[in-house]
Write a protein that holds these residues in place. Structure first.
Motif, PDB file in Angstrom:
ATOM      1  N   ASP A  37       0.822  -1.208   0.000  1.00 12.96           N
ATOM      2  CA  ASP A  37       0.000   0.000   0.000  1.00 12.96           C
ATOM      3  C   ASP A  37       0.857   1.259   0.000  1.00 12.96           C
ATOM      4  N   ALA A  38       2.177   1.102   0.106  1.00  8.39           N
ATOM      5  CA  ALA A  38       3.093   2.237   0.153  1.00  8.39           C
ATOM      6  C   ALA A  38       3.883   2.306  -1.148  1.00  8.39           C
ATOM      7  N   ILE A  39       3.933   3.493  -1.731  1.00  9.83           N
ATOM      8  CA  ILE A  39       4.699   3.726  -2.961  1.00  9.83           C
ATOM      9  C   ILE A  39       5.773   4.761  -2.640  1.00  9.83           C
ATOM     10  N   SER A  40       7.023   4.351  -2.743  1.00 12.10           N
ATOM     11  CA  SER A  40       8.148   5.243  -2.426  1.00 12.10           C
ATOM     12  C   SER A  40       8.686   5.843  -3.715  1.00 12.10           C
ATOM     13  N   ILE A  41       8.806   7.168  -3.726  1.00 14.24           N
ATOM     14  CA  ILE A  41       9.282   7.897  -4.901  1.00 14.24           C
ATOM     15  C   ILE A  41      10.462   8.752  -4.493  1.00 14.24           C
ATOM     16  N   GLY A  42      11.539   8.642  -5.236  1.00 16.48           N
ATOM     17  CA  GLY A  42      12.728   9.419  -4.935  1.00 16.48           C
ATOM     18  C   GLY A  42      13.867   8.549  -4.471  1.00 16.48           C
ATOM     19  N   LYS A  43      14.989   9.181  -4.153  1.00 15.86           N
ATOM     20  CA  LYS A  43      16.189   8.472  -3.738  1.00 15.86           C
ATOM     21  C   LYS A  43      16.204   8.310  -2.231  1.00 15.86           C
ATOM     22  N   TRP A  44      16.473   7.091  -1.779  1.00 20.30           N
ATOM     23  CA  TRP A  44      16.514   6.814  -0.349  1.00 20.30           C
ATOM     24  C   TRP A  44      17.762   7.425   0.251  1.00 20.30           C
TER      25      TRP A  44
END
Length: 372
Positions: free
Chosen positions: A72-79
Motif C-alpha cells: 500500500d506504500a509507494i516510495s518515490i525518490g532516492k533513499w
C-alpha cells in the motif's frame, strides 16, 4: 524519498494531467505510470482532461481494493540514510493496520478464484516448466542412457496438478516460476510477494509384502525459500486426492502471500522501533559523554586558574622580596664599587622584579578577565 499510499497516489494522478503531476513528483510521465501500474492505481483515460476542459462530464475511476500481497506504500525518490534516521527520530513509528481480517480475505479470494481443477493433459506443458519437459524428452531421444523423468505416472500427475493450479491462480494475476531440472523449486508470485511451495511424492509404508504400495503426493506451502518448515500442507487421502483440494490450496496460496506482506510490515515496524530506540540510547550516551567531557574540562580549567593564581601570588611575593632586597643593598655604604655599576645592577634587578610581578607586567588582568 517520499512515500505515498495508494489512495494518495490515486488522488494525485486524478488531480491534473500526468505531465504536471509527474513534474511535481520529480518523475517522468512514464516513471509515474509505472508506479501506478505496479500499485494497481487506475489512471485517467486518454483525452480525459481535454473532455473536462471542454465542459464534458467525466467519471473518476475509483481506487480498487488493494490486491493480496500488493504494498500500500509507494516510495518515490532516492533513499537517504541520514534523512530516514532523522525522520525516524522525529516521529515514533506507527504500527501497520489492516482493515480486512484474514478470514474475510480468504472468503473473498475463494469467491473470486472459483473452482480450480488439475489439467487433463500436458499438451502443451505450462510455460513455467515447458523447458524442463522438452529438455527431458529431447535427451531421451538423443541418449539411450537417459531415463526420462516425466514419463513416470506420478510425475505426470504431479505436473498436471501444478499446471491446473498455475492456470487457476493466473485468474487473480498470480504468476509461477519453476526452477531445476526436476521442477522441484517452485514459487508463486502473489502481488509483490513470492510464495514458495512444494509438491512431492510421499513414501508410504506397506503393511504387508503382498500389499501394493500406494503413491501419494503432498503439497506444502513453505515458510520461505530453502526453509525446511511448512506453513500448511495437504496430502492425498483415500477419500480426497489433491486434485479435489486444489481450490482450497490455490486460495490459501494467495492468502499466504498477503500474510507474508503483513508479516513483513510488522517486521519493518518492529525494526524501526528497535532502530529508533537504539538511536535514542546512542543520543543519550553521546549527551552523557559530552556532559562528562564538559565537567572534566571545567575541572581542568578551574585547576589551571588556581595554579595561575598561586603562581601570581608567589611571583608577586618574590618581586616584592627582590625590591626590598635591592633597597637594602643600595642603602649600604659602597666599598670600592663604582656607583654607576650599582645603578646598573639596581635597574636590572628591579626589571627582573617587574617581570615577575603580575601586577607590574599586567598578566594579573588576563587572569581576572578569564574568571569573569
Amino acid at each position: 524519498m517520499e512515500t505515498y499510499t495508494r489512495q494518495q497516489l490515486h488522488d494525485l494522478v486524478w488531480s491534473g494531467p500526468m505531465r504536471d503531476v509527474s513534474k511535481k513528483l520529480g518523475l517522468s510521465d512514464n516513471g509515474l505510470r509505472k508506479h501506478c501500474v505496479k500499485a494497481f492505481v487506475p489512471l485517467p483515460p486518454q483525452g480525459h482532461w481535454n473532455k473536462l476542459k471542454a465542459g464534458h462530464k467525466v467519471k473518476t475511476t475509483p481506487l480498487p481494493p488493494r490486491p493480496p500481497g500488493i504494498s500500500d506504500a509507494i516510495s518515490i525518490g532516492k533513499w537517504d540514510y541520514r534523512e530516514n534516521n532523522r525522520r525516524l527520530m522525529e516521529a515514533e513509528p506507527v504500527p501497520p493496520v489492516f482493515d480486512e481480517p484474514i478470514e474475510a480475505l480468504r472468503e473473498r479470494v475463494a469467491r473470486n478464484l472459483g473452482v480450480v481443477v488439475a489439467s487433463k493433459s500436458l499438451s502443451p506443458p505450462h510455460a513455467a516448466f515447458r523447458r524442463q519437459v522438452e529438455d527431458d524428452a529431447r535427451q531421451a531421444t538423443q541418449s539411450r542412457w537417459h531415463t526420462p523423468i516425466f514419463d513416470k505416472p506420478i510425475e505426470k500427475r504431479r505436473l498436471r496438478i501444478l499446471q491446473g493450479l498455475f492456470h487457476g491462480l493466473s485468474r487473480l494475476d498470480c504468476w509461477a516460476t519453476v526452477q531445476g531440472r526436476e521442477t522441484r523449486t517452485i514459487s508463486i508470485g502473489v502481488g509483490h510477494q513470492s510464495v514458495w511451495v512444494a509438491l512431492e511424492r510421499v513414501e508410504q509404508r506397506r503393511r504387508s509384502s503382498d500389499e501394493k504400495e500406494i503413491e501419494r503426493l503432498k503439497f506444502s506451502i513453505r515458510k520461505g525459500y530453502g526453509d525446511d518448515g511448512d506453513r500448511i500442507s495437504w496430502m492425498d487421502t483415500d477419500g480426497q486426492p489433491l486434485e479435489a483440494q486444489l481450490s482450497t490450496i490455490a486460495a490459501e496460496i494467495i492468502v499466504v502471500g498477503e500474510m507474508q506482506y503483513r508479516e513483513h510490515l510488522e517486521w519493518v515496524h518492529n525494526d524501526a522501533v528497535r532502530r529508533r530506540e537504539k538511536m535514542r540510547q546512542e543520543e543519550i550516551r553521546r549527551k552523557l559523554e559530552a556532559e562528562k567531557a564538559e565537567r572534566e574540562r571545567r575541572i581542568k580549567l578551574e585547576a589551571d586558574r588556581l595554579k595561575r593564581l598561586t603562581d601570581s601570588a608567589e611571583n608577586y611575593q618574590r618581586a616584592q622580596a627582590i625590591r626590598d632586597f635591592v633597597s637594602t643593598i643600595v642603602a649600604l655604604p659602597a666599598k670600592d664599587i663604582d656607583p654607576e655599576r650599582i645603578a646598573r645592577w639596581r635597574e636590572w634587578a628591579l626589571a627582573q622584579a617587574n617581570n615577575l610581578d603580575p601586577i607590574a607586567n599586567g598578566r594579573i588582568w588576563d587572569d581576572v578577565n578569564d574568571s569573569a
